[in-house]
Design a protein around this motif. Sequence first.
Motif, PDB file in Angstrom:
ATOM      1  N   GLY A 212       3.693  -8.456 -13.252  1.00 47.25           N
ATOM      2  CA  GLY A 212       3.072  -7.996 -12.028  1.00 47.25           C
ATOM      3  C   GLY A 212       2.074  -6.876 -12.305  1.00 47.25           C
ATOM      4  N   GLN A 213       1.103  -6.732 -11.420  1.00 51.87           N
ATOM      5  CA  GLN A 213       0.061  -5.725 -11.582  1.00 51.87           C
ATOM      6  C   GLN A 213       0.015  -4.833 -10.331  1.00 51.87           C
ATOM      7  OE1 GLN A 213      -1.825  -5.644 -14.472  1.00 51.87           O
ATOM      8  NE2 GLN A 213      -0.688  -7.411 -15.241  1.00 51.87           N
ATOM      9  N   PHE A 214      -0.031  -3.531 -10.552  1.00 51.57           N
ATOM     10  CA  PHE A 214      -0.125  -2.559  -9.460  1.00 51.57           C
ATOM     11  C   PHE A 214      -1.506  -1.918  -9.507  1.00 51.57           C
ATOM     12  CE2 PHE A 214       1.100   1.846  -7.831  1.00 51.57           C
ATOM     13  CZ  PHE A 214       1.018   1.474  -6.504  1.00 51.57           C
ATOM     14  N   VAL A 215      -2.265  -2.114  -8.445  1.00 49.71           N
ATOM     15  CA  VAL A 215      -3.637  -1.613  -8.371  1.00 49.71           C
ATOM     16  C   VAL A 215      -3.739  -0.592  -7.241  1.00 49.71           C
ATOM     17  CG1 VAL A 215      -6.074  -2.236  -8.051  1.00 49.71           C
ATOM     18  CG2 VAL A 215      -4.520  -3.822  -9.200  1.00 49.71           C
ATOM     19  N   ILE A 216      -4.404   0.527  -7.506  1.00 53.19           N
ATOM     20  CA  ILE A 216      -4.718   1.498  -6.464  1.00 53.19           C
ATOM     21  C   ILE A 216      -6.223   1.702  -6.433  1.00 53.19           C
ATOM     22  CG2 ILE A 216      -4.547   3.906  -5.722  1.00 53.19           C
ATOM     23  CD1 ILE A 216      -1.758   4.036  -6.710  1.00 53.19           C
ATOM     24  N   SER A 217      -6.806   1.620  -5.237  1.00 52.24           N
ATOM     25  CA  SER A 217      -8.219   1.973  -5.074  1.00 52.24           C
ATOM     26  C   SER A 217      -8.333   3.007  -3.966  1.00 52.24           C
ATOM     27  CB  SER A 217      -9.083   0.746  -4.773  1.00 52.24           C
ATOM     28  OG  SER A 217      -8.608   0.021  -3.652  1.00 52.24           O
ATOM     29  N   MET A 218      -9.160   4.008  -4.218  1.00 53.15           N
ATOM     30  CA  MET A 218      -9.361   5.113  -3.287  1.00 53.15           C
ATOM     31  C   MET A 218     -10.787   5.053  -2.743  1.00 53.15           C
ATOM     32  SD  MET A 218      -6.389   6.676  -3.655  1.00 53.15           S
ATOM     33  CE  MET A 218      -6.597   8.325  -2.987  1.00 53.15           C
TER      34      MET A 218
END
Length: 350
Positions: free
Chosen positions: A6-12
């Motif tokens: 699984g991949q955890f992505v955060i964009s601000m």
Amino acid sequence: MPMNRGQFVISMDFELYWGLRDICPISHYLGHSAKEREIIPKVLNLFEDSGIHATWATVGLMFFESKEQMLQGLPSRLPAYQDVNLSPYPHLTSDGVGTDEQTDSSHYGLSLIRRIERTRYQRVSTHTFSHYYCLEAGQDSAEFQADLRAAVQIAKSQGIQLESIVFPRNQVNPAYLPLLLPEGVRAYRGNPEHWLYKRGYSTGDSLLRRALRLMDTYLNLSGFHSYTLESPKRGEPVNLPASHFLRSYSGKLALLEPLRRRRILRGMTYAARNKQVYHLWCHPYNLVDERGSNLKLLEEIVAHYKKLQSLYGMESRNMEELSDQILGAVPARERQIMLGPMEWSKEANA
């Protein structure tokens, strides 16, 4: 495209007052949201210490060192919105913008951009030059292209290469996607397919749509919106859709906070178990509240990611890294067809 983990992505979405200018007065921003400048270093420390890879989609107007420089770097064409209040340019040319970051920290952000750039695992991307609205009436593709080129140019002048984009208010215009690759932008944050989110956000959205989105923050009305990776269409960048918006803390709905927390953590767990992508996004000012509740929630989200990393091997990736992973898994000949001759030539010579 199957994934091993699984991949955890955060964009601000980093925009200072440029992103709120058309919906609230500067006095409101200064009285509350401007505290995001104090929050950002704390978030960067949290991300670096926890190995969180994040993308900071930044409005191009924030890159300038002075108003004089800003006026010289404007796009060759400006958006002709039917609603003139949507355009920041009258605001810019009036007394609404100060001379530099020392006198006007609500519009200039180069020192924070440098801080982001120096922090491990973080990438600076674009939120367009002017917080450009791609689905509002009046503007067109030539105006968007001019805006994008201005964003690329000012970032380049500061030594930053833009490789991904987040469209303001999540207004993804499919007709504009082929304009991204020629400017070096290889990925964008798309929207979930659910009707509540598919066309992004607008000040003209109905009360029903807004109410259901608010309910969806606490109750799983629309699904987790995690997904497996897909190769991009020919001539278009990689689409990395959002999964969930980390909305601002509401004191009036404080009793529902356990539901909001559970909604996010369960979505992350589902993605980790099923080897999918979970893409969380917010604005830095969404983390501002008097009690520090949302910053604490972000810390809990990061701690839960570390748990999922240990249990299921979940990985943290920013948008740029994940798009590279997708493109790298595509055979060279197919990648050449997808990217087109111009972008393929850049990649081959890199």
